[in-house]
Enzyme design. Structure first.
Site, PDB file in Angstrom:
ATOM      1  N   ASP A  22      12.060  -0.244  11.870  1.00  0.00           N
ATOM      2  CA  ASP A  22      11.710  -0.359  10.445  1.00  0.00           C
ATOM      3  C   ASP A  22      12.110  -1.676   9.745  1.00  0.00           C
ATOM      4  O   ASP A  22      13.247  -2.119   9.880  1.00  0.00           O
ATOM      5  CB  ASP A  22      12.403   0.740   9.631  1.00  0.00           C
ATOM      6  CG  ASP A  22      12.332   2.095  10.275  1.00  0.00           C
ATOM      7  OD1 ASP A  22      11.769   2.225  11.366  1.00  0.00           O
ATOM      8  OD2 ASP A  22      12.873   3.047   9.677  1.00  0.00           O
TER       9      ASP A  22
HETATM   10  C1  FRU Z   1      12.017   5.593  11.059  1.00  0.00           C
HETATM   11  C2  FRU Z   1      13.476   5.929  11.298  1.00  0.00           C
HETATM   12  C3  FRU Z   1      14.192   6.200   9.992  1.00  0.00           C
HETATM   13  C4  FRU Z   1      15.619   5.916  10.350  1.00  0.00           C
HETATM   14  C5  FRU Z   1      15.485   4.761  11.311  1.00  0.00           C
HETATM   15  C6  FRU Z   1      16.491   4.753  12.428  1.00  0.00           C
HETATM   16  O1  FRU Z   1      11.454   4.862  12.109  1.00  0.00           O
HETATM   17  O2  FRU Z   1      13.574   7.025  12.165  1.00  0.00           O
HETATM   18  O3  FRU Z   1      13.976   7.484   9.474  1.00  0.00           O
HETATM   19  O4  FRU Z   1      16.388   5.585   9.233  1.00  0.00           O
HETATM   20  O5  FRU Z   1      14.184   4.838  11.859  1.00  0.00           O
HETATM   21  O6  FRU Z   1      16.388   3.578  13.198  1.00  0.00           O
END
Ligand code: FRU
Length: 539
Positions: A22
């Site tokens: 992300d």
């Molecule tokens: C989305 C996610 C979020 C989390 C992060 C962990 O891709 O699963 O919900 O905060 O990635 O890396």
């Protein structure tokens, strides 16, 4: 040719190595853009997640800095997961992020602030000792409580943020309020929720103006505004959004009837694109969205061989379209500074079965804009009513680029090998349904790679495009081609599709670009502008 490098992107954001997911806390602060992102400093699969940090003057060329946030305290020892930034009225940025507190993945929300506001790059971040900021109460599923949004301020002077969660299978955007940004109280109701959607990861909530390209700060109050609520559905792995009203008196968001909540609703992108997040850019008065595009060569072995995994899509300016029913997304204009060799052609007719090559640019790294027109809708094939229950992706699998049609299929053939052993077509096909025309846009990766790998994900991504063809018999398409990426924008950004592909023959100078028509209606290329693209600076 090194396996490590052949599919690396040259103008889509990537760190030098290892896994990314992300985008986090994008912001513009004192003349500098910041991008943080979920990063595994130890390898090219998900794990050991920290916040990596890069800065830029133009959102295209990047300088990598040292990690900004990483597990170190009791409140984030097992992971520093996604979050967002808010610039407080005294011009001080603050980040709220999710800390994982134990090996069961129990989650809390923490904050971090720059150690030194006079450092133009804000390299060092402090996690004060009064963390965690928010711990889940007993009504909340502790392992599904994460990804806080940018905060906005209501008329009552209270700050508000959203936090992703779910109860049973009901996905929700929990609402918290605070007077001082330190003490947060959960509102009685979520801002919005919907059954059978699973967790709403990485929610994003922002106002959009009617009839304007201008973006708005999230705390904006005024007329001519609608709101967008976006969430990332973990089970579907797509980013969905609705457009609606924010009823500030009851602190609830109510989507318009038209877009549906959840699985069958509108998507930010109909391809490989997840966990997106917007920010307001005051320097250009616009709202920009970032999204993560994962690899599709899904064997961990592939990622280990490559030594890297994941990219960020090209930042896109987002706005409300004229109808007020959906968003328009368009690559930020700074991308155009990378354009080099150009080819152009006008008024070229393509009759049934014709295909011609666009020569004179580097087809493995290109930006292509094309406007198609046609003189009649008569040839449009009948839309099979049974398809209404399918996803566009399945319809594209039935009606692929080589299946001859009436009005379409026509479009681009990207990352093609000379003799078409490999290719990724991006194309339209128009159907006549009972009351209206249905325009399918496909980005079909099924023939994208000769590599023998059963686990490789090669979907026929597709979405419908909401254009009134009776009004104007034209369709535009733009594709950003970047070695292992084909990121496309239909009808000025109404429908966007990102594909990740791994050609073995159609690489570097051996990649070709074609335009094709495989329908009985003759198609005119009114204009085609294609540019080879320079690499951006990513180090
Ligand atoms: C989305 C996610 C979020 C989390 C992060 C962990 O891709 O699963 O919900 O905060 O990635 O890396």
């Amino acid at each position: 040719i090194s396996v490590k490098n052949v599919h690396r992107t040259r103008f889509h954001f990537q760190p030098p190595k290892h896994w990314i997911n992300d985008p986090n806390a994008p912001m513009y602060y004192n003349g500098v853009y910041h991008l943080f992102y979920q990063y595994n400093p130890k390898g090219s699969v998900w794990g050991n997640i920290i916040w990596a940090h890069s800065v830029s003057k133009d959102l295209i060329n990047w300088i990598h800095l040292e990690p900004a946030i990483y597990p170190s305290k009791k409140f984030d020892k097992y992971g520093t997961w996604s979050g967002s930034s808010t610039i407080l009225p005294n011009n001080k940025p603050v980040i709220i992020y999710t800390g994982v507190v134990d090996s069961y993945n129990n989650q809390v929300q923490n904050y971090a602030i720059p150690a030194n506001l006079s450092d133009p790059f804000l390299r060092k971040w402090i996690k004060p000792n009064n963390n965690p900021l928010i711990v889940p109460d007993n009504s909340i599923n502790r392992t599904e409580f994460r990804d806080p949004t940018t905060a906005w301020m209501g008329q009552d002077g209270l700050w508000r943020i959203l936090i992703a969660s779910m109860r049973k299978h009901r996905g929700m955007a929990l609402l918290y309020r605070s007077r001082d940004f330190m003490k947060w109280i959960k509102a009685q109701h979520p801002l919005h929720s919907s059954t059978n959607t699973g967790n709403w990861e990485c929610p994003d909530f922002f106002p959009v103006l009617f009839n304007s390209t201008n973006g708005l700060d999230v705390s904006y109050r005024g007329k001519n505004v609608k709101y967008v609520l976006k969430n990332s559905l973990d089970v579907a792995r797509f980013d969905y959004y609705t457009i609606g009203m924010y009823h500030t008196k009851i602190d609830r968001y109510i989507p318009n009837n038209n877009p549906i909540d959840g699985w069958k609703g509108l998507r930010i992108d109909y391809g490989n694109f997840y966990a997106s997040k917007t920010f307001y850019d005051p320097s250009r008065n616009r709202r920009v969205i970032w999204g993560w595009s994962n690899e599709s060569d899904v064997l961990p072995d592939d990622e280990i061989k490559k030594g890297w995994a994941g990219i960020q899509g090209i930042p896109r300016q987002v706005r409300l379209n004229l109808s007020g029913k959906q968003l328009l997304q368009w690559p930020i204009e700074e991308l155009e500074t990378l354009r080099k060799q150009k080819v152009q052609l006008n008024n070229k007719r393509l009759s049934k079965g014709e295909m011609f090559e666009v020569k004179g640019i580097s087809a493995s790294q290109a930006d292509v804009e094309v406007l198609f027109s046609f003189s009649s809708l008569n040839e449009a094939e009948q839309f099979d009513p049974r398809w209404a229950d399918l996803y566009a992706q399945d319809v594209c699998a039935i009606k692929g680029p080589t299946i001859q049609g009436g009005l379409g299929p026509f479009g681009l053939v990207t990352l093609a090998s000379k003799n078409l052993e490999e290719y990724t077509p991006v194309f339209f096909r128009v159907f006549k349904a009972q009351k209206s025309y249905k325009i399918l846009m496909c980005s079909d990766a099924r023939r994208s790679s000769m590599r023998q790998n059963e686990a490789m994900y090669k979907p026929s991504f597709a979405g419908y495009v909401d254009v009134d063809l009776e009004d104007m018999k034209k369709l535009s398409l733009r594709s950003l081609i970047d070695n292992s990426v084909v990121e496309s924008f239909g009808a000025g950004g109404k429908t966007c599709i990102t594909s990740r592909v791994y050609p073995t023959l159609a690489i570097y100078d051996n990649a070709h670009l074609f335009v094709f028509n495989n329908g009985s209606e003759t198609i005119t290329i009114e204009t085609l502008n294609a540019w080879g693209m320079d690499a951006c600076k990513m180090n």
